[in-house]
Design an enzyme around this catalytic site. Structure first.
Site, short mmCIF file in Angstrom:
data_model
loop_
_atom_site.label_atom_id
_atom_site.label_comp_id
_atom_site.label_asym_id
_atom_site.label_seq_id
_atom_site.Cartn_x
_atom_site.Cartn_y
_atom_site.Cartn_z
N VAL A 64 0.87 -1.17 0.00
CA VAL A 64 0.00 0.00 0.00
C VAL A 64 0.90 1.22 0.00
O VAL A 64 1.85 1.31 0.79
CB VAL A 64 -0.91 0.03 1.25
CG1 VAL A 64 -1.68 1.34 1.32
CG2 VAL A 64 -1.86 -1.16 1.24
N GLY A 116 6.97 6.33 -0.92
CA GLY A 116 8.22 5.68 -1.29
C GLY A 116 8.94 5.01 -0.15
O GLY A 116 10.14 4.75 -0.24
N ARG A 117 8.23 4.73 0.92
CA ARG A 117 8.79 4.09 2.12
C ARG A 117 9.84 4.96 2.82
O ARG A 117 10.60 4.48 3.66
CB ARG A 117 9.41 2.72 1.78
CG ARG A 117 8.38 1.67 1.31
CD ARG A 117 7.29 1.49 2.34
NE ARG A 117 6.43 0.35 2.09
CZ ARG A 117 5.20 0.42 1.55
NH1 ARG A 117 4.72 1.60 1.19
NH2 ARG A 117 4.46 -0.65 1.39
N LEU A 118 9.88 6.26 2.49
CA LEU A 118 10.77 7.17 3.22
C LEU A 118 9.99 7.75 4.39
O LEU A 118 9.65 8.94 4.44
CB LEU A 118 11.28 8.28 2.28
CG LEU A 118 12.28 7.82 1.23
CD1 LEU A 118 12.65 8.96 0.28
CD2 LEU A 118 13.55 7.28 1.90
N HIS A 119 9.72 6.89 5.36
CA HIS A 119 8.85 7.24 6.49
C HIS A 119 9.52 8.23 7.43
O HIS A 119 10.75 8.31 7.52
CB HIS A 119 8.48 5.97 7.26
CG HIS A 119 7.98 4.86 6.40
ND1 HIS A 119 6.92 5.00 5.53
CD2 HIS A 119 8.42 3.57 6.26
CE1 HIS A 119 6.71 3.85 4.89
NE2 HIS A 119 7.60 2.98 5.32
#
Length: 227
Positions: A14, A205-208
């Site tokens: 997601v 982009g999973r750069l949390h």
């Protein structure tokens, strides 16, 4: 053979689109920040927002995780209740440290709490016990007859344990004059006293965004962690 197609776990993802979360957004303390996010989780109707994955380590070094419900969160820590002879309590007796993760995926957030543990005092346990639903009180007593995590032959064994407790203290529908159910002798609260609390916000982009409160030289400091 079944014609069902197995789900492709590797393809499951997601894309998170959370709002930016930076140090300027943090409350002055971890517990105030937690209170803010918990209120937003409640407002977003996240299912059981006080549920947390509790992590413990057994005497022989095996990790255990399970979902439990937090029943108090404040500057002193995170409190949950259980049988003191349960697996989690045995683990905590061997290694008095724990982790807890609150996962609020509908709003793309998590909170991770880590620290030492201590038992809450009897007065705190009693105050919480009195507000528990009667069915939960009876269930806790039934667990003294069928110790938590022990192997039982069938469901009827659990139902019989509940029936024995209802015979002793009365059932669920005995009305306002029902006999009070006392706190079981080996039941009470544990408090996780954190030395670090991480607030995780999902981003594209999973750069949390990961911001952490951590004790350093007896004072809380805040820092950003790489995703």
């Amino acid at each position: 053979m079944s014609d069902a197609v197995s789900p492709d776990v590797a393809a499951m993802r997601v894309e998170y689109a959370g709002a930016p979360f930076d140090a300027v957004d943090l409350a002055p303390s971890w517990d105030e920040q937690f209170e803010r996010w918990l209120a937003e989780a409640v407002s977003a109707q996240v299912t059981e927002p006080n549920a947390m994955v509790l992590g413990t380590v057994s005497a022989d070094g095996r990790p255990h995780t399970r979902n439990v419900l937090a029943k108090q969160v404040d500057a002193g820590g995170v409190v949950f209740y259980t049988n003191y002879e349960s697996t989690k309590s045995t683990d905590l007796g061997a290694h008095p440290v724990a982790s807890a993760t609150f996962s609020w995926l509908p709003i793309r957030r998590q909170v991770h709490v880590r620290g030492r543990v201590e038992k809450v005092d009897a007065a705190t346990t009693q105050a919480y016990w009195q507000q528990r639903p009667r069915g939960s009180q009876i269930g806790a007593w039934a667990s003294t007859l069928c110790p938590q995590s022990s192997v039982v032959p069938d469901r009827a064994t659990l139902d019989d344990a509940q029936h024995q407790i209802e015979q002793r203290y009365g059932g669920l529908d005995d009305g306002p004059d029902a006999q009070p159910v006392p706190v079981p002798p080996r039941w009470g609260g544990w408090r996780i006293v954190p030395d670090e609390v991480e607030f995780w916000q999902g981003r594209e982009g999973r750069l949390h965004d990961r911001l952490r409160f951590r004790i350093n030289d007896n004072r809380w400091v805040t820092e950003r962690l790489a995703p």
